[in-house]
Design an enzyme around this catalytic site. Structure first.
Site, PDB file in Angstrom:
ATOM      1  N   ASP A 194       0.872  -1.179   0.000  1.00 32.56           N
ATOM      2  CA  ASP A 194       0.000   0.000   0.000  1.00 32.56           C
ATOM      3  C   ASP A 194       0.911   1.232   0.000  1.00 32.56           C
ATOM      4  OD1 ASP A 194       0.923   0.241   2.596  1.00 32.56           O
ATOM      5  OD2 ASP A 194      -1.071   0.270   3.531  1.00 32.56           O
ATOM      6  N   HIS A 195       0.340   2.407   0.262  1.00 28.90           N
ATOM      7  CA  HIS A 195       1.136   3.642   0.226  1.00 28.90           C
ATOM      8  C   HIS A 195       2.252   3.620   1.278  1.00 28.90           C
ATOM      9  CE1 HIS A 195      -2.310   4.004   2.862  1.00 28.90           C
ATOM     10  NE2 HIS A 195      -1.616   4.845   3.611  1.00 28.90           N
ATOM     11  N   CYS A 249       3.107  -3.312   4.053  1.00 31.22           N
ATOM     12  CA  CYS A 249       2.274  -2.173   4.456  1.00 31.22           C
ATOM     13  C   CYS A 249       2.931  -1.564   5.698  1.00 31.22           C
ATOM     14  CB  CYS A 249       0.808  -2.563   4.668  1.00 31.22           C
ATOM     15  SG  CYS A 249       0.482  -3.670   6.042  1.00 31.22           S
ATOM     16  N   GLY A 250       2.246  -0.664   6.380  1.00 34.72           N
ATOM     17  CA  GLY A 250       2.868   0.026   7.501  1.00 34.72           C
ATOM     18  C   GLY A 250       3.306  -0.927   8.596  1.00 34.72           C
ATOM     19  N   THR A 251       2.364  -1.713   9.090  1.00 32.30           N
ATOM     20  CA  THR A 251       2.670  -2.669  10.155  1.00 32.30           C
ATOM     21  C   THR A 251       2.882  -4.089   9.639  1.00 32.30           C
ATOM     22  OG1 THR A 251       0.347  -3.235  10.430  1.00 32.30           O
ATOM     23  CG2 THR A 251       1.196  -1.422  11.793  1.00 32.30           C
ATOM     24  N   GLY A 252       2.392  -4.368   8.452  1.00 34.45           N
ATOM     25  CA  GLY A 252       2.396  -5.725   7.910  1.00 34.45           C
ATOM     26  C   GLY A 252       1.140  -6.496   8.279  1.00 34.45           C
ATOM     27  N   HIS A 260      10.063 -23.780   8.576  1.00 33.93           N
ATOM     28  CA  HIS A 260       9.032 -24.470   9.367  1.00 33.93           C
ATOM     29  C   HIS A 260       7.624 -24.278   8.821  1.00 33.93           C
ATOM     30  CE1 HIS A 260      11.553 -24.766  13.338  1.00 33.93           C
ATOM     31  NE2 HIS A 260      12.186 -25.245  12.281  1.00 33.93           N
ATOM     32  N   ARG A 283       6.966   0.513   8.304  1.00 32.14           N
ATOM     33  CA  ARG A 283       7.158   1.591   9.278  1.00 32.14           C
ATOM     34  C   ARG A 283       7.942   1.152  10.516  1.00 32.14           C
ATOM     35  NH1 ARG A 283       1.058   4.025   8.470  1.00 32.14           N
ATOM     36  NH2 ARG A 283       1.578   5.423   6.744  1.00 32.14           N
ATOM     37  N   ARG A 294       7.868 -33.204  10.035  1.00 34.40           N
ATOM     38  CA  ARG A 294       6.822 -32.835  11.001  1.00 34.40           C
ATOM     39  C   ARG A 294       6.198 -31.480  10.662  1.00 34.40           C
ATOM     40  NH1 ARG A 294      11.645 -31.465  13.141  1.00 34.40           N
ATOM     41  NH2 ARG A 294      11.847 -29.571  14.401  1.00 34.40           N
ATOM     42  N   HIS A 295       6.962 -30.635   9.974  1.00 29.00           N
ATOM     43  CA  HIS A 295       6.420 -29.316   9.613  1.00 29.00           C
ATOM     44  C   HIS A 295       5.360 -29.440   8.513  1.00 29.00           C
ATOM     45  CE1 HIS A 295       9.342 -27.577  12.235  1.00 29.00           C
ATOM     46  NE2 HIS A 295      10.328 -28.160  11.584  1.00 29.00           N
ATOM     47  N   ARG A 322       2.135 -30.495  10.122  1.00 33.06           N
ATOM     48  CA  ARG A 322       1.456 -29.358  10.776  1.00 33.06           C
ATOM     49  C   ARG A 322       0.791 -28.455   9.750  1.00 33.06           C
ATOM     50  NH1 ARG A 322       6.740 -29.003  14.674  1.00 33.06           N
ATOM     51  NH2 ARG A 322       6.144 -30.784  15.937  1.00 33.06           N
TER      52      ARG A 322
HETATM   53  C1  RB5 Z   1      -1.888   2.671   6.504  1.00 30.28           C
HETATM   54  O1  RB5 Z   1      -1.924   3.863   7.223  1.00 30.28           O
HETATM   55  C2  RB5 Z   1      -1.757   1.496   7.464  1.00 30.28           C
HETATM   56  O2  RB5 Z   1      -2.913   1.345   8.207  1.00 30.28           O
HETATM   57  C3  RB5 Z   1      -1.414   0.243   6.685  1.00 30.28           C
HETATM   58  O3  RB5 Z   1      -0.250   0.435   5.963  1.00 30.28           O
HETATM   59  C4  RB5 Z   1      -1.189  -1.016   7.498  1.00 30.28           C
HETATM   60  O4  RB5 Z   1      -0.302  -0.791   8.549  1.00 30.28           O
HETATM   61  C5  RB5 Z   1      -2.383  -1.747   7.909  1.00 30.28           C
HETATM   62  O5  RB5 Z   1      -2.326  -2.826   8.477  1.00 30.28           O
END
Ligand code: RB5
Length: 141
Positions: A8-9, A64-67, A97, A108, A131-132, A135
Site C-alpha cells: 500500500d502507500h 504495508c505500515g505494520t504488515g 518451518h 514503518r 513434522r512441519h 502441521r
Molecule cells: C496505513 O496507514 C496502514 O494502516 C497500513 O499500511 C497497514 O499498517 C495496515 O495494516
C-alpha cells in the site's frame, strides 16, 4: 521463479527498493500500488495472493505500515501462508518451518537494510518438510 510483490502507500518506498534489489536476480510482477497516494491494503494483498496461488510454488512479498493488514488479508486465501517478518532469523524460520509463500514486511517498523536482509534470508532458506509438513496439512479449514 516469479515473485509477486505488492504494497500500500505506507510500503511503497520499500517496495521500490526491493524491486531494485531483485533486478537481474529474480523475475517479479509488481501488483502495485504505484505511488505514495493513500490506498486500501486489501486490494493489493488479494492481487498478490491470487498471483501466488495461480502458479506452482508461487511466492510473494507484501508490504504495508505494520504488515498486519496485508498478512490478515492474504491469509484469508486457502493455500496462502503469509508470514509477518521483521528479522532475518524469523524469515528463515517462516520458510523452514511454515513454508510461507508470502513474506510480509512492516515498512514503518523496519530499516531498509534489515528489510533486505530479511528478504534474502527468506529466499536462501529451504522448507524442512517432515513434522512441519504434517502441521501445515492441518492448517486449512
Ligand atoms: C496505513 O496507514 C496502514 O494502516 C497500513 O499500511 C497497514 O499498517 C495496515 O495494516
Amino acid at each position: 521463479m516469479t515473485i509477486y510483490i505488492g504494497s500500500d502507500h505506507a510500503g511503497y518506498e520499500l517496495k521500490e527498493l526491493v524491486k531494485k534489489h531483485f533486478e537481474g536476480r529474480f523475475e517479479f510482477v509488481d501488483k502495485g500500488t504505484f505511488s505514495s497516494e493513500s490506498v486500501d491494503y486489501p486490494d493489493f494483498a488479494h492481487a498478490v495472493a491470487e498471483g501466488v496461488l495461480n502458479e506452482k510454488d508461487g511466492v510473494g512479498i507484501l508490504i504495508c505500515g505494520t504488515g498486519n493488514g496485508m498478512a490478515i488479508t492474504a491469509n484469508k486465501h486457502a493455500g496462502i501462508r503469509a508470514a509477518l517478518c521483521w528479522d532475518p532469523a524469523i524469515s528463515a524460520l517462516a520458510k523452514q518451518h511454515n513454508n510461507a509463500n508470502i513474506l510480509v514486511l512492516p515498512a514503518r517498523f523496519i530499516s531498509s537494510e534489515k528489510a533486505i536482509d530479511t528478504i534474502d534470508s527468506f529466499f536462501n532458506a529451504e522448507f524442512e518438510g517432515g513434522r512441519h509438513q504434517r502441521r501445515i496439512d492441518k492448517i486449512n479449514l
